[in-house]
Design a protein around this motif. Structure first.
Motif, PDB file in Angstrom:
ATOM      1  N   PRO A 106       0.791  -1.237   0.000  1.00  0.00           N
ATOM      2  CA  PRO A 106       0.000   0.000   0.000  1.00  0.00           C
ATOM      3  C   PRO A 106       0.821   1.283   0.000  1.00  0.00           C
ATOM      4  O   PRO A 106       0.260   2.386   0.015  1.00  0.00           O
ATOM      5  CB  PRO A 106      -0.812  -0.112   1.297  1.00  0.00           C
ATOM      6  CG  PRO A 106       0.067  -0.897   2.211  1.00  0.00           C
ATOM      7  CD  PRO A 106       0.798  -1.871   1.324  1.00  0.00           C
ATOM      8  N   ALA A 107       2.154   1.174  -0.036  1.00  0.00           N
ATOM      9  CA  ALA A 107       3.011   2.359   0.045  1.00  0.00           C
ATOM     10  C   ALA A 107       2.872   3.236  -1.195  1.00  0.00           C
ATOM     11  O   ALA A 107       3.195   2.811  -2.303  1.00  0.00           O
ATOM     12  CB  ALA A 107       4.466   1.945   0.232  1.00  0.00           C
ATOM     13  N   PRO A 114       2.472   5.036  -6.639  1.00  0.00           N
ATOM     14  CA  PRO A 114       3.098   4.035  -5.764  1.00  0.00           C
ATOM     15  C   PRO A 114       4.592   4.286  -5.551  1.00  0.00           C
ATOM     16  O   PRO A 114       5.290   4.740  -6.461  1.00  0.00           O
ATOM     17  CB  PRO A 114       2.868   2.717  -6.509  1.00  0.00           C
ATOM     18  CG  PRO A 114       1.688   2.980  -7.378  1.00  0.00           C
ATOM     19  CD  PRO A 114       1.807   4.412  -7.804  1.00  0.00           C
ATOM     20  N   MET A 115       5.062   3.977  -4.351  1.00  0.00           N
ATOM     21  CA  MET A 115       6.499   3.947  -4.121  1.00  0.00           C
ATOM     22  C   MET A 115       7.034   2.697  -4.801  1.00  0.00           C
ATOM     23  O   MET A 115       6.440   1.621  -4.700  1.00  0.00           O
ATOM     24  CB  MET A 115       6.807   3.906  -2.619  1.00  0.00           C
ATOM     25  CG  MET A 115       6.399   5.143  -1.859  1.00  0.00           C
ATOM     26  SD  MET A 115       6.949   5.074  -0.124  1.00  0.00           S
ATOM     27  CE  MET A 115       8.720   5.340  -0.337  1.00  0.00           C
ATOM     28  N   THR A 116       8.142   2.820  -5.519  1.00  0.00           N
ATOM     29  CA  THR A 116       8.696   1.696  -6.264  1.00  0.00           C
ATOM     30  C   THR A 116      10.204   1.638  -6.098  1.00  0.00           C
ATOM     31  O   THR A 116      10.830   2.516  -5.491  1.00  0.00           O
ATOM     32  CB  THR A 116       8.367   1.809  -7.762  1.00  0.00           C
ATOM     33  OG1 THR A 116       9.091   2.921  -8.313  1.00  0.00           O
ATOM     34  CG2 THR A 116       6.869   1.989  -7.997  1.00  0.00           C
ATOM     35  N   CYS A 117      10.795   0.580  -6.686  1.00  0.00           N
ATOM     36  CA  CYS A 117      12.242   0.437  -6.612  1.00  0.00           C
ATOM     37  C   CYS A 117      12.966   1.560  -7.349  1.00  0.00           C
ATOM     38  O   CYS A 117      14.161   1.796  -7.134  1.00  0.00           O
ATOM     39  CB  CYS A 117      12.685  -0.923  -7.124  1.00  0.00           C
ATOM     40  SG  CYS A 117      12.267  -1.269  -8.855  1.00  0.00           S
ATOM     41  N   LYS A 160       8.014  -3.215  -7.172  1.00  0.00           N
ATOM     42  CA  LYS A 160       8.047  -3.015  -5.726  1.00  0.00           C
ATOM     43  C   LYS A 160       9.255  -3.685  -5.068  1.00  0.00           C
ATOM     44  O   LYS A 160       9.458  -3.532  -3.868  1.00  0.00           O
ATOM     45  CB  LYS A 160       6.759  -3.574  -5.092  1.00  0.00           C
ATOM     46  CG  LYS A 160       5.524  -2.711  -5.268  1.00  0.00           C
ATOM     47  CD  LYS A 160       5.486  -1.573  -4.274  1.00  0.00           C
ATOM     48  CE  LYS A 160       4.186  -0.796  -4.289  1.00  0.00           C
ATOM     49  NZ  LYS A 160       4.146   0.289  -3.282  1.00  0.00           N
ATOM     50  N   VAL A 161      10.035  -4.432  -5.845  1.00  0.00           N
ATOM     51  CA  VAL A 161      11.160  -5.180  -5.282  1.00  0.00           C
ATOM     52  C   VAL A 161      12.473  -4.746  -5.932  1.00  0.00           C
ATOM     53  O   VAL A 161      12.542  -4.576  -7.151  1.00  0.00           O
ATOM     54  CB  VAL A 161      10.968  -6.697  -5.476  1.00  0.00           C
ATOM     55  CG1 VAL A 161      12.148  -7.467  -4.892  1.00  0.00           C
ATOM     56  CG2 VAL A 161       9.662  -7.160  -4.820  1.00  0.00           C
ATOM     57  N   ALA A 162      13.503  -4.579  -5.109  1.00  0.00           N
ATOM     58  CA  ALA A 162      14.835  -4.249  -5.601  1.00  0.00           C
ATOM     59  C   ALA A 162      15.841  -5.196  -4.963  1.00  0.00           C
ATOM     60  O   ALA A 162      15.787  -5.441  -3.754  1.00  0.00           O
ATOM     61  CB  ALA A 162      15.190  -2.806  -5.268  1.00  0.00           C
ATOM     62  N   MET A 185      14.032  10.171  -2.378  1.00  0.00           N
ATOM     63  CA  MET A 185      13.240  11.228  -2.971  1.00  0.00           C
ATOM     64  C   MET A 185      12.348  10.625  -4.060  1.00  0.00           C
ATOM     65  O   MET A 185      12.656   9.557  -4.601  1.00  0.00           O
ATOM     66  CB  MET A 185      14.152  12.303  -3.570  1.00  0.00           C
ATOM     67  CG  MET A 185      15.135  12.920  -2.579  1.00  0.00           C
ATOM     68  SD  MET A 185      14.314  13.672  -1.140  1.00  0.00           S
ATOM     69  CE  MET A 185      13.450  15.047  -1.911  1.00  0.00           C
ATOM     70  N   PRO A 186      11.234  11.266  -4.398  1.00  0.00           N
ATOM     71  CA  PRO A 186      10.303  10.695  -5.380  1.00  0.00           C
ATOM     72  C   PRO A 186      10.880  10.665  -6.795  1.00  0.00           C
ATOM     73  O   PRO A 186      10.984  11.685  -7.473  1.00  0.00           O
ATOM     74  CB  PRO A 186       9.089  11.626  -5.286  1.00  0.00           C
ATOM     75  CG  PRO A 186       9.651  12.929  -4.786  1.00  0.00           C
ATOM     76  CD  PRO A 186      10.748  12.539  -3.842  1.00  0.00           C
TER      77      PRO A 186
END
Length: 267
Positions: A106-107, A114-117, A160-162, A185-186
């Motif tokens: 949900p980030a 969305p927050m991503t790698c 979503k995965v790094a 930072m975005p």
């Protein structure tokens, strides 16, 4: 967090140096009063990005620790504590140090993206000191500790995965402190302002002009100047997006830096 009466709760951070903290309550009747807490910091906030040289000597790291959280936060003892609201970081057993970072489903940033790698890749590119042109680093990072030991980050844009792989023989003992509060930072904002499709492919592609534009955004694109006079100092919410429980609402000399609840906070 919102009060049960519907009154907005805010947090104000003093813009100028001071040595006392006080509780501030806006004037007005009981229905319009806005309760707030005033914090005094020992320096002026000049940028949203506390990772730059200018940001590291300003009050940005103190002001935005709960506006731009990461995979770790600093415990009272001084060590790193995992912030699982953002995601999880797991060290993979093996001869070469590898850490898998998974952002919480949900980030999202406060603009709904969305927050991503991609956000981790931008942080690494900026803080490793290895993204350069003509022999000079493009990013004005205050410190490269830990990030310069990373060999690569495997990240599919918008995933979503790094998977973070450290250089052979250069494992970082304090890896749990990496990608912590204030470091990410975005990336989608940087890409939009720089005019590139995404940060991951741009960094991998090696286009020097595109890299310079991304670096320019990271270096100065989030600079903050308090408004003067009667101007409330509105801050563009599409640029200064938040990943934490608070976001910036305004910034002025008279009223300081005003933080309010981030309505999209999931934690």
């Amino acid at each position: 967090m919102r009060a049960s009466s519907g009154v907005r709760t805010g947090v104000a951070v003093a813009a100028l140096a001071a040595i006392t903290a006080t509780t501030l309550v806006a004037c007005g009747d009981e229905d319009t009063r806005i309760p707030s807490i005033g914090y005094a910091v020992d320096n002026t906030v000049t940028t949203y990005n506390g990772g730059t040289v200018a940001g590291s000597v300003s009050a940005a790291p103190q002001a935005f620790s709960r506006v731009l959280p990461g995979f770790a936060l600093t415990a009272p003892s001084g060590g790193a504590v995992s912030d699982t609201d953002i995601g999880t970081a797991v060290e993979v057993p093996g001869e070469q140090q590898v850490v898998t970072y998974t952002l919480a489903a949900p980030a999202v940033w406060s603009d709904g993206v969305p927050m991503t790698c991609d956000d981790l890749v931008l942080a690494w590119a900026a803080r490793s000191g290895r993204t350069a042109a003509d022999g000079a680093p493009l990013f004005d990072a205050a410190s490269t500790a830990g990030y310069t030991d990373i060999e690569r980050i495997d990240c599919a844009p918008a995933d979503k995965v790094a998977t973070v792989t450290f250089r052979s023989g250069r494992g970082y003992v304090e890896w749990q402190s990496l990608f912590g509060a204030g470091t990410m930072m975005p990336a989608h904002v940087a890409a939009r302002i720089a005019g590139v499709p995404d940060v991951v492919s741009t960094l991998a592609g090696g286009d020097q002009d595109a890299l310079r534009r991304v670096a320019d955004v990271w270096n100065t694109g989030w600079n903050l100047t308090p408004a003067e006079g009667e101007d409330v100092g509105t801050v563009d919410p599409a640029v200064f997006v938040s990943s934490g429980p608070f976001r910036i609402e305004s910034y002025s000399v008279e009223n300081g830096l005003a933080l309010v609840p981030n309505e999209r906070w999931w934690g």
